[in-house]
Design an enzyme around this catalytic site. Structure first.
Site, PDB file in Angstrom:
ATOM      1  N   HIS A 266       5.863 -23.166  16.199  1.00 39.38           N
ATOM      2  CA  HIS A 266       6.538 -24.191  16.994  1.00 39.38           C
ATOM      3  C   HIS A 266       7.976 -23.761  17.331  1.00 39.38           C
ATOM      4  O   HIS A 266       8.380 -23.747  18.501  1.00 39.38           O
ATOM      5  CB  HIS A 266       6.541 -25.513  16.216  1.00 39.38           C
ATOM      6  CG  HIS A 266       7.242 -26.632  16.908  1.00 39.38           C
ATOM      7  ND1 HIS A 266       6.575 -27.596  17.625  1.00 39.38           N
ATOM      8  CD2 HIS A 266       8.554 -26.941  17.010  1.00 39.38           C
ATOM      9  CE1 HIS A 266       7.453 -28.450  18.130  1.00 39.38           C
ATOM     10  NE2 HIS A 266       8.664 -28.066  17.765  1.00 39.38           N
ATOM     11  N   GLU A 267       8.730 -23.407  16.290  1.00 40.27           N
ATOM     12  CA  GLU A 267      10.130 -23.037  16.527  1.00 40.27           C
ATOM     13  C   GLU A 267      10.226 -21.759  17.354  1.00 40.27           C
ATOM     14  O   GLU A 267      11.165 -21.588  18.122  1.00 40.27           O
ATOM     15  CB  GLU A 267      10.897 -22.918  15.203  1.00 40.27           C
ATOM     16  CG  GLU A 267      10.959 -24.209  14.373  1.00 40.27           C
ATOM     17  CD  GLU A 267      11.494 -25.424  15.119  1.00 40.27           C
ATOM     18  OE1 GLU A 267      12.365 -25.270  16.001  1.00 40.27           O
ATOM     19  OE2 GLU A 267      11.023 -26.558  14.815  1.00 40.27           O
TER      20      GLU A 267
HETATM   21 ZN    ZN Z   1      10.471 -28.887  18.498  1.00 39.32          ZN
END
Ligand code: ZN
Length: 501
Positions: A266-267
Site C-alpha cells: 500500500h505505502e
Molecule cells: Zn494510504
C-alpha cells in the site's frame, strides 16, 4: 523568463525549504523521536511554521500572485508555471485569512496532539484526549469559517481541501450507491463465513523474515531504494521531501503475516507515485500528488487491485513459502489468495478487508458531517461512533481504543480527509478498467513484469504531480470524469466470484 514569476519563485523556494524541514520533523516524531522530546520540539515546530507563514503570506507575495493570475501576465507562463501560480493562489487564499498568532498556536497544538492521542488510545481513555480534540475542532471550524463564502457549508470547505470540486452533495450520492451495493454483499458473505479457510494464518511468522520479504516485495512492485527508505511505525504512512527522497513506514506483527505485506505494498503505491513526479515539478507547490483521493487510488491499486489478485502471486508465492520454511507448504496459492481476500466485518478500519473498508469510511464521513453542522458535541462522539458501528457493521467496540480513538487523523486536524480513502478505491477501479483496455494487466502480473503497469500510471497520473486535479486527470486519461459505477461493478464481480454467490 517572466521577472515577476522569478521573484515569486525565489520566495517560494524559501517557503518550500521550511516545509521540507517541517516534514522531516514530522517523520522523526513518528518514527525515531523519544517520547519526552515532544514538548520542546513542538516549540521549534511552531517557530518554523511561523517562519513559513511569514515568507509565504506577505503583501509582496500577494501582489505577485495576483499579478501573475491576471490573464495578460499568465499568457507568458508555461502550463506548469500557470499551475504553480494557481496552486499558490489557493494556498495563499487559505492561509491569508488565518491570523498568524492563531496559526502558530494551532501548529503547536496539533504537534502535541498526536502524542496525547497515542497515550489516550493506549489507555483506552477518551477523557484524556477530548479537550485537545475539542480545541482542534474549534480551530478547524474557525479556520473554515474565515474562508466561507455565501451559504457555503463548513464541511464542504474542508472536503474541497482534500479533493477539489467534491462536495457533500456528490459524496452523499457516492456513499448512497455504495451502501446499496455493499451492505447486501456483506450480508450474503456473512452466511458463507466458512467458505474461505484462514486457519493457516494462525501461527507465528518470524518478524525478521517478514522484514526481508516485505523489502523484496517493495522492490518487486517498483519502490526504488535509491530514492526511498522504509522505516517502522505503529500506523504506516508515506512522507516525501521531494521525488528523490520518499519515505514510507510499515509495521510487523508476529501473529499477522498479511499486515506487513499489504501495508508495505500500500505505502509503496503512495511512494511510487511521488517518485514518478516530473523533475521540473518536484520541490515546487505542485510537486506532490494531486489529492488525497488520487493518492489513495495509487496505494489501493497496488495493494488491492493487483496485490490481492491471483496473477500477482504467480511469480511470488513460492518465494513467500520459502521465506517461512514449513509454514505454508500445505497451502495452495489459490487458497492463500482467497484467504487474503476474506471478508468479515471488524471494528478496526486499518485491518478491514477491501469490501467492508468503505463502510468504516462512511461512518467517519457521517460523523464529520455532524461535527461541522454542530449536530454532535465532543463528549457525545464515543457513543455516536459505537451506534454507527452497530448500525453498519453489526459490531460494538468494547472500549474507545478500538472505537473513536483508533485513528490519528483528527489529532492532526485532518477533517474531510477520510472520504478520500473510499474515493481512492473508486478512482483505482476506474483507472484499472481503462488500463485493461490498453494493456494485458494479468499477463504482466503472471510474467512478473510490472514495468508496463507502472509506465501506464506514470504516463496518465504520476508525472503530472498536482498540475491537474482528479477530474482533469481522469478526463485526460479516458475522456470520462469520476464515475463510481466502476467501483461498484469491480467489488460486485470480485466478491461474487470469490464467494460463489
Ligand atoms: Zn494510504
Amino acid at each position: 523568463m517572466n521577472q515577476n514569476y522569478e521573484e515569486l519563485m525565489s520566495k517560494i523556494e524559501k517557503a518550500q525549504a521550511f516545509q521540507e524541514a517541517l516534514s522531516l520533523f514530522e517523520w522523526d516524531n513518528q518514527t525515531l523521536a523519544p517520547k519526552m522530546a515532544m514538548d520542546n520540539t513542538a516549540k521549534t515546530i511552531g517557530l518554523l511554521s511561523n517562519e513559513f507563514f511569514s515568507v509565504m503570506v506577505n503583501d509582496r507575495v500577494k501582489e505577485l500572485i495576483y499579478l501573475l493570475s491576471e490573464e495578460k501576465e499568465a499568457e507568458n507562463l508555461t502550463f506548469n508555471q500557470k499551475a504553480i501560480v494557481k496552486q499558490l493562489k489557493k494556498t495563499f487564499d487559505q492561509l491569508e485569512k488565518i491570523p498568524p498568532a492563531e496559526y502558530q498556536a494551532y501548529s503547536e497544538l496539533t504537534a502535541k496532539a498526536s502524542s496525547i492521542w497515542a497515550k489516550a488510545k493506549e489507555e483506552k481513555n477518551f477523557d484524556a484526549y477530548k479537550d485537545t480534540l475539542g480545541e482542534i475542532i474549534s480551530y478547524q471550524k474557525k479556520f473554515a469559517s474565515y474562508r466561507q463564502t455565501g451559504d457555503q457549508k463548513l464541511y464542504d470547505i474542508l472536503l474541497d481541501d482534500f479533493e477539489e470540486g467534491f462536495t457533500m452533495e456528490m459524496l452523499d450520492q457516492f456513499f448512497d450507491k455504495m451502501k446499496a451495493a455493499i451492505i447486501p454483499l456483506v450480508k450474503k458473505i456473512s452466511e458463507k463465513q466458512d467458505f474461505i479457510k484462514r486457519d493457516f494464518l494462525n501461527q507465528s511468522f518470524s518478524v525478521e523474515q517478514q522484514k526481508k520479504f516485505s523489502k523484496e516485495v517493495a522492490a518487486y512492485v517498483g519502490f526504488d531504494f535509491d530514492k526511498g527508505v522504509i522505516a517502522e511505525s505503529a500506523h504506516p504512512f508515506t512522507l516525501n521531501l521531494h521525488n528523490k527522497d520518499v519515505r514510507i513506514t510499515t509495521h510487523y506483527l508476529e501473529q499477522n503475516l498479511e499486515s506487513a505485506i499489504f501495508s508495505t505494498i500500500h505505502e509503496c503505491g503512495h511512494g511510487i507515485y511521488e517518485m514518478n513526479i516530473a523533475d521540473e515539478l518536484t520541490q515546487t507547490p505542485v510537486g506532490g500528488g494531486t489529492s488525497m483521493g488520487v493518492h489513495e487510488s495509487q496505494s489501493r491499486f497496488f495493494e488491492n487491485v493487483i496485490g490481492r489478485s491471483e496473477a500477482f502471486w504467480v511469480p511470488l508465492y513460492e518465494k513467500l513459502q520459502a521465506a517461512f520454511p514449513g509454514q505454508l507448504d500445505a497451502v495452495s496459492r489459490e487458497d492463500f489468495v482467497a484467504a487474503m481476500n476474506y471478508s468479515k466485518p471488524g471494528l478496526i478500519r486499518t485491518e478491514a478487508d477491501e469490501l467492508t473498508y468503505s463502510l468504516h469510511v462512511l461512518i467517519r464521513y457521517e460523523i464529520e458531517k455532524m461535527i461541522f453542522a454542530d449536530q454532535v458535541t465532543v463528549e457525545e462522539l464515543p457513543a455516536l461512533w459505537n451506534q454507527k458501528y452497530q448500525e453498519y457493521l453489526g459490531l460494538t467496540p468494547s472500549h474507545d481504543g478500538e472505537g473513536v480513538l483508533q485513528d490519528i487523523h483528527w489529532a492532526g486536524g485532518s477533517f474531510g480527509y477520510f472520504p478520500s480513502y473510499a474515493l481512492g478505491s473508486a478512482i483505482a477501479a476506474q483507472i484499472y478498467d481503462y488500463m485493461k483496455s490498453k494493456i494485458d494487466v494479468e499477463d504482466c502480473l503472471v510474467k512478473g513484469n510490472l514495468k508496463p503497469i507502472e509506465a501506464f500510471l506514470k504516463e496518465h497520473i504520476h508525472q503530472y504531480g498536482a498540475t491537474k486535479n482528479t477530474k482533469e486527470l481522469l478526463l485526460a486519461m479516458s475522456g470520462e470524469a469520476f464515475n463510481s459505477d466502476y467501483y461498484i461493478a469491480y467489488l460486485t464481480d470480485k466478491y461474487t466470484k470469490l464467494y460463489q454467490l
